[in-house]
Design a protein around this motif. Structure first.
Motif, short mmCIF file in Angstrom:
data_model
loop_
_atom_site.label_atom_id
_atom_site.label_comp_id
_atom_site.label_asym_id
_atom_site.label_seq_id
_atom_site.Cartn_x
_atom_site.Cartn_y
_atom_site.Cartn_z
N ARG A 147 0.86 -1.18 0.00
CA ARG A 147 0.00 0.00 0.00
C ARG A 147 0.90 1.23 0.00
O ARG A 147 1.87 1.30 0.75
N HIS A 148 0.56 2.21 -0.82
CA HIS A 148 1.33 3.44 -0.92
C HIS A 148 0.53 4.60 -0.36
O HIS A 148 -0.66 4.73 -0.65
N ASP A 149 1.20 5.44 0.41
CA ASP A 149 0.57 6.64 0.96
C ASP A 149 1.60 7.75 1.01
O ASP A 149 2.80 7.51 1.10
N THR A 150 1.11 8.97 0.94
CA THR A 150 1.95 10.16 1.03
C THR A 150 1.32 11.12 2.03
O THR A 150 0.10 11.25 2.08
N PHE A 151 2.17 11.76 2.83
CA PHE A 151 1.67 12.80 3.73
C PHE A 151 2.71 13.89 3.85
O PHE A 151 3.90 13.68 3.56
N THR A 152 2.26 15.06 4.27
CA THR A 152 3.14 16.20 4.47
C THR A 152 2.85 16.80 5.84
O THR A 152 1.69 16.92 6.24
N VAL A 153 3.92 17.14 6.54
CA VAL A 153 3.83 17.84 7.82
C VAL A 153 4.63 19.12 7.67
O VAL A 153 5.76 19.10 7.18
N GLU A 154 4.04 20.23 8.10
CA GLU A 154 4.73 21.51 8.01
C GLU A 154 4.84 22.14 9.38
O GLU A 154 3.94 21.98 10.22
N ARG A 155 5.96 22.82 9.61
CA ARG A 155 6.20 23.50 10.88
C ARG A 155 6.87 24.85 10.62
O ARG A 155 7.69 24.98 9.71
N HIS A 156 6.51 25.82 11.45
CA HIS A 156 7.26 27.08 11.48
C HIS A 156 8.17 27.00 12.68
O HIS A 156 7.73 26.72 13.79
N LEU A 157 9.45 27.22 12.46
CA LEU A 157 10.43 27.15 13.55
C LEU A 157 11.10 28.51 13.70
O LEU A 157 11.47 29.14 12.70
N ALA A 158 11.28 28.94 14.94
CA ALA A 158 11.86 30.26 15.23
C ALA A 158 13.38 30.18 15.26
O ALA A 158 14.03 30.51 16.25
N ALA A 159 13.94 29.70 14.15
CA ALA A 159 15.40 29.63 13.99
C ALA A 159 15.69 29.71 12.50
O ALA A 159 14.85 29.35 11.67
N ALA A 160 16.88 30.17 12.18
CA ALA A 160 17.29 30.30 10.77
C ALA A 160 17.42 28.92 10.13
O ALA A 160 17.68 27.92 10.82
N PRO A 161 17.24 28.83 8.79
CA PRO A 161 17.37 27.54 8.11
C PRO A 161 18.68 26.81 8.41
O PRO A 161 18.68 25.59 8.57
N GLY A 162 19.76 27.54 8.53
CA GLY A 162 21.05 26.90 8.85
C GLY A 162 21.04 26.23 10.21
O GLY A 162 21.63 25.15 10.40
N THR A 163 20.37 26.85 11.17
CA THR A 163 20.27 26.27 12.51
C THR A 163 19.39 25.03 12.49
O THR A 163 19.73 24.01 13.11
N VAL A 164 18.26 25.10 11.77
CA VAL A 164 17.37 23.93 11.66
C VAL A 164 18.11 22.80 10.94
O VAL A 164 18.08 21.64 11.37
N PHE A 165 18.81 23.13 9.87
CA PHE A 165 19.60 22.14 9.14
C PHE A 165 20.60 21.47 10.08
O PHE A 165 20.80 20.26 10.04
N GLY A 166 21.20 22.26 10.96
CA GLY A 166 22.16 21.72 11.92
C GLY A 166 21.57 20.68 12.84
O GLY A 166 22.25 19.75 13.28
N ALA A 167 20.28 20.81 13.16
CA ALA A 167 19.62 19.82 14.03
C ALA A 167 19.44 18.48 13.31
O ALA A 167 19.23 17.46 13.95
N PHE A 168 19.53 18.47 11.98
CA PHE A 168 19.53 17.23 11.22
C PHE A 168 20.96 16.72 11.04
O PHE A 168 21.19 15.52 11.09
N ALA A 169 21.91 17.63 10.82
CA ALA A 169 23.27 17.26 10.47
C ALA A 169 24.13 16.87 11.67
O ALA A 169 24.94 15.95 11.57
N ASP A 170 23.97 17.55 12.78
CA ASP A 170 24.79 17.30 13.98
C ASP A 170 24.26 16.07 14.72
O ASP A 170 23.11 16.06 15.16
N THR A 171 25.08 15.05 14.84
CA THR A 171 24.62 13.78 15.41
C THR A 171 24.04 13.91 16.81
O THR A 171 22.93 13.42 17.06
N PRO A 172 24.68 14.58 17.77
CA PRO A 172 24.06 14.69 19.10
C PRO A 172 22.72 15.45 19.07
O PRO A 172 21.77 15.06 19.74
#
Length: 176
Positions: A24-49
């Motif tokens: 079975r195939h399904d698609t969904f989207t979740v959106e969030r507004h975060l009070a931080a710059a894109p580079g900071t949000v990206f860092g929360a994905f990139a930085d292992t800890p």
């Protein structure tokens, strides 16, 4: 004489010939507004800890490894117990396909329960600068390979788990 393909007969429970589950195939989207710059949000994905603080499997006996590079990936496992049930062994394994700093992350992953692949997904995370922070758009395309006992709950469960994880993202954006 050439062999002709035979279309398997589907049953109501999503199995084919009573044994092989239909995908079975399904698609969904979740959106969030975060009070931080894109580079900071990206860092929360990139930085292992930082990533491990908000993106963790539930349960105990947790293992975790993360290599944030194209063709790298993430693995995690745990043992999850619900009162009155046998413990479940959970496992997650991903591979990064595309990384554009502070802008986009595309990856695939599989989710296993007791060594059975339950679903595989393609995830696209887009980060757009907006006034006062970042607009995060998470789009997931899932192929449910092995249905749960209640297949109608599989997509809501996955979507809900994704929302819960993203709810933890703002805390990971704070300095430790």
């Amino acid at each position: 004489m050439p062999l002709e393909p035979v279309a398997p007969a589907s049953t109501v429970d999503g199995t084919v010939d009573g044994a092989i589950p239909k995908v079975r195939h399904d698609t969904f989207t979740v959106e969030r507004h975060l009070a931080a710059a894109p580079g900071t949000v990206f860092g929360a994905f990139a930085d292992t800890p930082a990533r491990h603080r908000w993106f963790a499997l539930p349960g105990r006996q947790v293992s975790y490894d993360h290599d944030f590079t194209v063709n790298g990936g993430e693995t995690a496992s745990s043992v999850f117990t619900i009162a009155g049930s046998e413990p479940e062994r959970l496992a997650y394994a991903s591979r990064y396909l595309d990384i554009v700093p502070a802008s986009r992350i595309v990856y695939t992953y599989t989710s296993r329960v007791d060594d059975v692949v339950r679903w595989a997904s393609l995830v696209t995370v887009e980060l757009q600068p907006v006034d006062g922070g970042t607009h995060l758009r998470w789009t997931e395309q899932a192929a449910f390979l092995t249905p749960s006992a209640r297949p109608e709950h599989d997509l809501p469960h996955l979507r809900g788990a994704t929302r819960l994880r993203l709810n933890g993202l703002p805390a990971a954006l704070q300095p430790t």
